[in-house]
Design a protein around this motif. Sequence first.
Motif, PDB file in Angstrom:
ATOM      1  N   ALA A 189       0.838  -1.198   0.000  1.00 34.90           N
ATOM      2  CA  ALA A 189       0.000   0.000   0.000  1.00 34.90           C
ATOM      3  C   ALA A 189       0.874   1.250   0.000  1.00 34.90           C
ATOM      4  CB  ALA A 189      -0.925  -0.008   1.209  1.00 34.90           C
ATOM      5  N   MET A 190       1.949   1.205   0.765  1.00 36.39           N
ATOM      6  CA  MET A 190       2.851   2.355   0.794  1.00 36.39           C
ATOM      7  C   MET A 190       3.549   2.497  -0.565  1.00 36.39           C
ATOM      8  SD  MET A 190       5.597   3.106   3.795  1.00 36.39           S
ATOM      9  CE  MET A 190       4.672   3.568   5.230  1.00 36.39           C
ATOM     10  N   GLY A 191       3.837   1.378  -1.196  1.00 34.37           N
ATOM     11  CA  GLY A 191       4.445   1.403  -2.528  1.00 34.37           C
ATOM     12  C   GLY A 191       3.482   1.953  -3.573  1.00 34.37           C
ATOM     13  N   ILE A 192       2.214   1.607  -3.441  1.00 36.99           N
ATOM     14  CA  ILE A 192       1.209   2.160  -4.356  1.00 36.99           C
ATOM     15  C   ILE A 192       1.082   3.659  -4.112  1.00 36.99           C
ATOM     16  CG2 ILE A 192      -1.270   2.139  -4.927  1.00 36.99           C
ATOM     17  CD1 ILE A 192      -1.226  -0.905  -4.296  1.00 36.99           C
ATOM     18  N   GLY A 193       1.147   4.049  -2.849  1.00 35.77           N
ATOM     19  CA  GLY A 193       1.138   5.478  -2.520  1.00 35.77           C
ATOM     20  C   GLY A 193       2.294   6.197  -3.200  1.00 35.77           C
ATOM     21  N   ALA A 194       3.472   5.592  -3.126  1.00 36.96           N
ATOM     22  CA  ALA A 194       4.657   6.193  -3.754  1.00 36.96           C
ATOM     23  C   ALA A 194       4.481   6.275  -5.263  1.00 36.96           C
ATOM     24  CB  ALA A 194       5.897   5.365  -3.426  1.00 36.96           C
TER      25      ALA A 194
END
Lengths: 156, 292, 762
Positions: free
Chosen positions: C660-665
Motif C-alpha cells: 500500500a505504501m508502494g502504491i502510494g509512492a
Amino acid sequence: MNRNISCTVNSKSMTWQIDIRMSLADVLREHGYTSVKEGCGVGECGACAVLIDDVAVDSCLYLAVWADGCNIRTTEGESKEGKLSPVQQAYLETGSVQCGFCTPGLVMASTSFVEQHKGQKVSREQIRKGLAGNLCRCTGYDGVVRAVEQCIDAEE
Amino acid sequence: MFDIDSYHKADTVDEAIALLSKNPDAVPIAGGTDVLVRLHGHNPDYRHLVDIHDVAELKNITMEPDGTIVIGSGVNFTDLAQSAIVSTNIPVLAEGGSSIGGPQVRNVATIGGNISNGAPSADAAPPLLVLNAHIELKGPEGFRRLPLHDFYQGPGQVDRKSGEIMTCLRIGSTDYKGWSGHYYKYAMRGAMDIATIGCAAACKIDGGRVAGIRLAFGVAGPTPLRCWRTEEKAQGSVADQTLLDLVSDSVLGDLRPRDSWRASKDFREQIITTLSERVLKEALNRNGVSIP
Amino acid sequence: MAVGKSVQRVDGVAKVTGKARYADDFTMPGMRVAKYLRSTIAHGRVLTIDTSKARALPGVDGVFTYQDIPKKKFATAGHPFSMDPGHVDVADRLLLTDYVRYMGDEIAIVVADSDLTASKALSLIDVEYESFQPLVNREDILGDDVPEIHKGTGNVVKTHSFVAGGNLEEVKEECDHLIEGRYKTQIMQHCHLENHTAYAYMDDHQRIVIVSSTQIPHIARRIVAEALDMDAGLVRVVKPFIGGGFGNKQDVILEPMVAFLTKNLEGIPVRLKLDREGGMIGTRVRHPFDVKVQVGLDKDGTIKLIDFDALSNTGAYASHGHSIVSAGAAKTHYMYPRAVYSCKAKTIYGNIPSAGAMRAYGSPQMTFAIEAIMEEAARLVGMDSVEFRLKNGARPGDKSQITKKPIMTCGLLDTIRKGRELIDWKRKRKEWPKIQTGQLRRGLGIAIFSYGSGTYPVCVEPASARLILNQDGSVHLQIGATEIGQGSDTAFAQMTAETVGISFDKVHVVSAQDTDVTPFDTGAYASRQTYVTGQAVMRTAEQLKTRILDYASIITGLDVELITIADDNIVIAETPEIAVMSVRDVAVDAYYDKNRGGQITAEVSYKARNNAHVFGCTFVDLSVDIPLCKVTINEIYNVHDCGVVINPLGAEGQVHGGMAMGIGAALFEELMVDSDSGRIYNNNLLDYKVPTIMDIPDLGAAFVETHEPSHPYGAKSVGEAPVISPAPAIRNGILDATGVAVNELPMTPKSIFKYFKKAGLL
Ligand SMILES: Cc1cc2nc3c(=O)[nH]c(=O)nc-3n(C[C@H](O)[C@H](O)[C@H](O)COP(=O)(O)OP(=O)(O)OC[C@H]3O[C@@H](n4cnc5c(N)ncnc54)[C@H](O)[C@@H]3O)c2cc1C
Ligand code: FES
Ligand code: FES
C-alpha cells in the motif's frame, strides 16, 4: 467558558463540567477514554472516531457541548466481560492490527458499518466506502476489508 | 482546545439571528467541519461563534404541495443521501453529497455550511446549480430568496448579509421533473479529498432533441459555475455524439480554471473537456438516450 | 511448534480494546506543554527575536531561543555509535537555530500550562529575519557563488563511488547495446498515524526520564547525553506502545529538547507533541533522488553492466545523510549480481525538510531507476519482461560483487515464476492486443527487488534478550528491540516458545523498553529484528532451557542428558510423551525450596556477524484511462523470499502494508515544495495523499520459502522490502498499456498528463 454536559459513555451516565472550547476528543481523553487517538485533529484520519447515538463521528472535529444528552460509544466499551466484540475479534483474526494507533477509530467505524448493514448483502466496494474516513498506514487495509466482510457474513 | 473567544448557542433560527445581530463579529457554526478546521489553524475570523448545530427547524427535508423540494440548511450529507425525497427526485444531489470527505465528515457536515463557506470546490454546489436551486435566507429584516448562482460572489465570498442565516435550499418541480442528472467528482483520491474538478450535468429530452441542458463545474473558476453559453448552444440539438462534441468544444469558454499547486490550468482543462462529455453522456443515458 | 504458525499478536487484545497506552496516554500532575516557534522563511538568519511579551503571558513557564541552548552540535541519525571516525554521522544540529535552513526550522520554544497558552505565547514572539534565496533544486544548490547551508560543505554532505565485479570501461566496450535513462523520485513523508511525541521529567538533580515514541530508545539515550553533554547513565528513555514509525522514529528528534526543557525548568514534566502540520515538515522525509543510469547488455539480453550516477537531497540537516544513497546502491546490487555494478553517489543539502530513514532506506528510489531501465532493456532486445528477469536475476550460487561472499539463499527466480502464474501473465500476454488503442488500455508490469536483513557489515549489530522463569511456569521475555507495529514481539515469543519447549501463550513479552532495565539493542530499523535479535533470543532461550533442565535434573535425580522440555513439561528426551514433571513445578521449587535453587533466568547479548539477502517481485495488471490520466490497479501481487516465514499472518500484514505504501509512492504521494519560497504546500493529511481504503485494491501476498542457514529458525526479513517494487512495476505497467515511459514519481494524473501530452496521446 464552562458548561455542564450529561451523556452516556459506554452505558455509564456521566455529568461533566467542560470548557466549551474543548473538542469531544479532548474531553473523552481527559476522562480516561484514551482509546480515542489523535492523528490529525482536523477530521482527516479517523483515529478519534467514536459513535454518537450509533453514528460515527470524528471526535476531534466535534465540540464537546454537542454531546450533551447523547449516547457515546468508544472502543473501550465494545468488549464486555472480557469478551471481544465480533468486530474486535475479526480484526485480530484477519491480521488487521499492526501499530494499533488507527485501530480504535477503525473498530468504531467498522462497528457502525456492520450494525447498519445487518442482514444485507454488501460488496467490498460498499465496505471500502463505509470505512473511507479512516487512514491506516500499516496494514494496506486488506485485512480490514475482510474483517468487516466476515462480521457481516456472520450476521446473515 | 480551540481558540474560541465567545460562544452562544441558539435553539431556533430567530434566536440565532438575534445573537448574530448582537455579536457582529460572530459567525454561525453548523457542522463545524469547516469552522473548526479554521480554528485549528488559529484563524482569528472564527473566534466568535453562534452555534446552530442543534437548531431542529433547519434539519428537515420536505416537499411542498406544488412539488418544490425544500432542504433545510442544517441537513447533513448522510441524511441527505438517505432521504427518499432526494434519492428518488434529485439523485444528482445525493451523488454530490456522497462524494464529500468520508463517512464521519458526511455524518456532521451540513449542506448549508458547504454552500455558505463559498468554496469553489463544494461538492454540493454543481448539483444544486444544475437543479436551479434557490437559497432562502432569514435575517433581522425577514426572509429573502435568490438563485444559488447569484449567492456566489467570489472565492470564499457569498451574499450573506450580517445577521442572516441560510434557512433552506429550494428546488422547484419544473427543475427536476423530466430531468435526469449526474455528478462526477474528479479528485486525487477515492475519498477524503477536495475535488480537482467537479462536474454536474442535467438534461431534459423531448423527441430525441434537447429540451434543456444544464452543466456546472466546481474548481473551474473563482466560484462554482454554470456553463450558460454552452447550454444555450446545445438547446434544440439532436441528442447524439455531435451534441457531446459541441458541448466539450464549447465548455471552456464558460469557465476560468487556473494554475495552482494542486493542478495546472491545462491539466484542469483536459479534465473539464473530458468530463463535460462523459458526465453529460451519463445524464442522457439516465434519460433513456444512450450514445455509444 | 510455534514457529511457522499464524498466531495471534501478543499485543492484539490490548490494541483492539483501546487499552494499549502510547506516549500521549500517560500524564503527570503539573505536566506542561511545549511548542516550537518555526521559521516563516526557508533560508536566512534571525536578526532579532523579542520574546518579552510571550514571557509575560500568564501561564508561560519559559521561552527559550537559540541564545539559551548548549552550543554543541549533535547528529540525530539513529545509528549505533561508530568507532570508525570515517563513519560517524554528521553533527550539524543545535537544539534551536538562528540560521534558518528550511521553512519551519525551530528557532524558539515555549513552555506553558496548556496547549492554547503555548500557542498564544508563540503569536506574541516578534522575529526579524534576513532572508536569502532558498536553495531547492540541484542547479541552485550546486550553483556558483551560492550561500552555504552549512559552512564549509559546499552544500555537499558526502560523495563516494565504487565499481564492483569487473572493469567498467572494458565491459562497456564489449556490450552490444548501451542504454541510458534518468529517473526522479519524490519527497515522501512517513505519515505514521501517531505523530512524534515525547515528555521528560527529572528524578533528582541529575537524572532525566524521557518517555518517547521512538524506534530506538537505547540510541536516543546516547544522543540525548551527547547533545546535553552529560553521562548516558543519567538518561533514561522509556518507549511505550508506538503508533508506527517507518524510519521517521529512527531519528532522535524531540528527546534532546524535552530533556533540555525539564532540565532548565527544575525537572517539571514537559510534553512536546508535534501536530500533524508541524510533524510533516519538522521530522524527516524520504530523500528525493535524481538518478542517471546506464545499462549495457548483449543482443541475447544478458545484462553486462549497470552504472549509476545518483544524487540525493538530504535537505536542511544531514540526519541519515549519505548513508541512504550508499545503502540503496549496495542493497539493490543483489538483483542482478552477475553484472558489473558501478555507482557514483552524491548527497547534497537543500532548503527543504530534512530527509532521514524511511522504509527500505534508499532502495525504493534506486530500484525505481533500475527496474525502469531494465524494462527498456527488455523491450530493446525484444524479450518478454518476465523472461528477461528470469535470465538475469540472482540465482542460487551467485555471490555479492561487493563483499565477494556467496548469497546463501536466493529464491528470486521462484518468486518471479510464482508471480507470473498468480497474475496469469502468459494468457493475458497472448490474449491482449499488442498495440492498444482507445481511451481505456490495459497493461502488465513487473519489477523485482533485493534487500538485506540488518546492517552488517556496515554497522555493528548488537542484540540482547533476558528471560525469567515465573513461578507459574510462564516466562517473561525482555528485549531491547522495539515493537513498532511490525509484530516483532510476537515473533520473539514464537521463537522463545519453540526453543524452550513451552506453549506460546506462556511467553509474556515486556513490550515497553526502558533503558534503565531492558538489555541493550539498537532498535527497530533495517529489517533487523527477526533476523538479528532473533539470534539473541534463540541463544537466550537455549540458555534458559539448559538452566531449567539442570535444575530439573537436581530435583529428579535424572541425568540432564536424558531429559528435555516439551509442551510445558520436563520429558524423557527419547520418549517425549512421558512427562516427568511440569516446568511449573520446577519453577515453584526453584523459587521456594528453602535449601536450593533461586530464580531461573537467562540473558544473552549477541552481535550478529552476518546478513541475509531477501528477494522478491511485484506483478501488476492495471488500466489507464488516458483522457482522465488515471491509473486503476486491477490486480497486484507481491511475492517474497524472506526465508522461513515465522508468522504467516504477520508476514502477510507486512507485505500488504508495504504494498500500500508502494502504491502510494507510485500514484499518490508527494510532499510539494514551492521552489521560490521553500514553502511546503501540503503538510496535512488532506493535501498529502496517503492512500485511503478506496485507493488500495485487494492485495495479493505470496511467499517462496527458503531456509536461511545463518539464522536459527531459517528466517531472513520482511519488514521493509514490500515497499520497494510496486512503484516500478506500476510504471512498467503504464508503459505496457500506453507505450509511454513515465520516468518520475509520483505518477499522479497531473504528472502523467504531461507525459501523455508529450507523447501525443492527448
Ligand atoms: C476532512 C474533511 C474533508 C472534507 N471534504 C470535503 C469534500 O470532499 N467536499 C466538500 O465540498 N467539502 C469538504 N469538506 C469541507 C466541509 O466539510 C464542507 O464544506 C461542509 O459541508 C461544511 O459544512 P459544516 O456544516 O460543517 O460547516 P461549518 O463549519 O459549520 O460552517 C461553514 C461556513 O458556513 C457558515 N454557515 C454554516 N451554516 C450556515 C447557515 N445556516 N447560514 C449561514 N452561514 C452558515 C459558517 O459560518 C462557516 O462560514 C471537508 C472537510 C473536512 C474536514
Ligand atoms: S484525529 Fe480526528 S480525524 Fe484525525
Ligand atoms: S495499524 Fe498502524 S496505522 Fe493502522
